[in-house]
Design an enzyme around this catalytic site. Sequence first.
Site, short mmCIF file in Angstrom:
data_model
loop_
_atom_site.label_atom_id
_atom_site.label_comp_id
_atom_site.label_asym_id
_atom_site.label_seq_id
_atom_site.Cartn_x
_atom_site.Cartn_y
_atom_site.Cartn_z
N ARG A 182 -7.00 5.58 28.57
CA ARG A 182 -6.79 5.46 27.13
C ARG A 182 -8.00 4.73 26.55
NH1 ARG A 182 -3.64 9.06 27.14
NH2 ARG A 182 -1.39 8.98 26.79
N HIS A 230 -10.59 14.47 24.18
CA HIS A 230 -9.27 14.30 24.84
C HIS A 230 -8.78 15.63 25.43
CE1 HIS A 230 -5.56 11.49 24.95
NE2 HIS A 230 -5.51 12.35 25.95
#
Lengths: 267, 267
Positions: A182, A230
């Site tokens: 993350r 992502h």
Amino acid sequence: VVTATPEPKALAAIPGLEVVFSINAGVDALLREDVLPATLPLVRLVDPAMTAAMTEYVLGAVLACHRHLPLYSAQQRQSIWRQLPEKLAQTRPVGILGLGELGQSAAARLTANGFPTQGWSRSRHDIAGVMCRSGRDGLDSVLRSSEILVNVLPLTPDTDGLLDRLALAKLPRGAWLINVGRGRHIVETDLLAALDEGGLAGAVLDVFEVEPLPPGHPFWSHPRILLTPHVSAPTSVETAARVIAGNLLGYEAGEPLRNVVDRTAGY
Amino acid sequence: VVTATPEPKALAAIPGLEVVFSINAGVDALLREDVLPATLPLVRLVDPAMTAAMTEYVLGAVLACHRHLPLYSAQQRQSIWRQLPEKLAQTRPVGILGLGELGQSAAARLTANGFPTQGWSRSRHDIAGVMCRSGRDGLDSVLRSSEILVNVLPLTPDTDGLLDRLALAKLPRGAWLINVGRGRHIVETDLLAALDEGGLAGAVLDVFEVEPLPPGHPFWSHPRILLTPHVSAPTSVETAARVIAGNLLGYEAGEPLRNVVDRTAGY
């Protein structure tokens, strides 16, 4: 409910809700305050297709760093023909932070492709061919000996901001950082400082504190950062639906739910 | 003599010369007119460390294409956050042109990492898990079914300009080209046309018709070409010296020379 990142309190408003299935491997967004009723079981997605996608991304990113592709790309933009020193995988130690489903699979694949691989996780693991460490001392040791560091940790209060200036300074000179965990695992300003003053060679980043990465963010134009939007392990509707349905059918037949999140650990 | 690319006629001037050892895997430069006396045995370098380096480069380049890294890099330079469709290696067919030491090793490694792999070479080969083809029909079939095409051929009169407009047009729409053979395998203007009008997604190029690539060459600035400066399998002095010395010692002890070039075939 099968969900990714619902509005705060949206789930509390659903009567008779028994289980929440995340469509992501990381459930940090669902564990934020006020999103999830306190006692509700939360199931994270463990999908072999997603694990395979992540493993391919990590191997590709490690090889890209190993063979300096982001640096050659930066040289290309300046029409510079300069050969950088090359060496074989067997002399390029890689460290993996996080040894859950994704980290274990990536570590095994890197080992199979010749990279001496170390792993670090909160709890002790045992993976064939991978030197596994845990605890603060273990982390120090992995950081100090990894020429390429791959972060696959879940985001929890313990791992938030883990890769700060101090941690990044422990990496060997000329090391590479790959982040598929993350964005908040890395203190972004500290990463920029490590790249510009601290001897970090470069970074491959797939996740960011704010996504999509905001216009004008310095990562966009940094010559030694390769960023991807992502995409390291996108959820596949087809396979995820099958995994979630299988878990749900078992639950309705009286079996225990698989991959229930430990709300204290945060994953 | 142990050499790379001597001046024309330089070798002819050496009295009593018995063998020429190339320090490169490809010997096309030594087979040019007037470089090598006609009957002199020429030995190409077959170094396991070089094969390993090439294999790592090819796997890295294939994964980079598979996961669109050159396209994400181009998007990054324009601050564009756009996720491209991702899929798993098992659904991404790869073709390898050339099944000598380097091609065989690359094909085996790609297969081990999940890519359905086909290979093509002049003579018929048999490699576990790799569909091997030969001849003109075989080439057509490999071109038509390879989403990523890797060229590892030796440069000979037969393979010079092999990847021209016609050949490139046979690749599936959205295919990628990786060249680690020689620059002259590809007709450079045809590659540019295939990228700009022909539906080729991109290319990773390590070798060029003229090296270093001249300033102003359109490859430098093409947004869908990633170029590296002939680093896919650099000769390692340490391991190459050992390989050449071993061959030479055997020869002096009366054994046949290993890896002598077939002057008619050109490799």
